[in-house]
Design a protein around this motif. Sequence first.
Motif, PDB file in Angstrom:
ATOM      1  N   TYR A   1      40.663  48.219  59.073  1.00 55.14           N
ATOM      2  CA  TYR A   1      42.053  47.760  59.083  1.00 55.14           C
ATOM      3  C   TYR A   1      42.724  48.034  57.741  1.00 55.14           C
ATOM      4  CZ  TYR A   1      41.678  45.463  63.571  1.00 55.14           C
ATOM      5  OH  TYR A   1      41.530  45.218  64.914  1.00 55.14           O
TER       6      TYR A   1
ATOM      7  N   ARG B   1      49.993  47.645  57.116  1.00 50.09           N
ATOM      8  CA  ARG B   1      51.134  48.492  57.481  1.00 50.09           C
ATOM      9  C   ARG B   1      52.383  47.847  56.888  1.00 50.09           C
ATOM     10  NH1 ARG B   1      52.071  52.682  60.283  1.00 50.09           N
ATOM     11  NH2 ARG B   1      50.028  52.700  61.283  1.00 50.09           N
TER      12      ARG B   1
ATOM     13  N   ASP C   1      46.816  46.763  60.763  1.00 48.13           N
ATOM     14  CA  ASP C   1      46.695  47.773  61.809  1.00 48.13           C
ATOM     15  C   ASP C   1      45.406  48.551  61.563  1.00 48.13           C
ATOM     16  OD1 ASP C   1      47.235  49.495  63.905  1.00 48.13           O
ATOM     17  OD2 ASP C   1      49.151  50.196  63.120  1.00 48.13           O
TER      18      ASP C   1
END
Length: 108
Positions: free
Chosen positions: A25, A28, A46
């Motif tokens: 991950y 973002r 994200d």
Amino acid sequence: MVTVTDKAKDKIDHLMTDAGLDASYFLRVSVQGGGCSGLSYNLDFDNEEKKGDQFFEDKGVKMALDMKSFLYLAGTELDFSDGLNGKGFNFNNPNASRTCGCGESFSV
């Protein structure tokens, strides 16, 4: 490039750990239309790369920005405050000509 302060890095690491997110991950960072000054900041975790993503890493925090957001956020510093004047992530954006009182939106 977007940079992060030590406080922002610590909070991001804490949030990722609490959510059980692994190293696949990333953060973002984006800009969307809206807010009282015209554009607002958005943060999310994200693990899927999108076409046109620009990736940066600072202090071990991997970040993705779409090209439009990159143009608005180049040179921005992401900070975190937990003081009496407000708690949350703050964007120190040199490209912003005007910001709202809460710091969540801006215009160029």
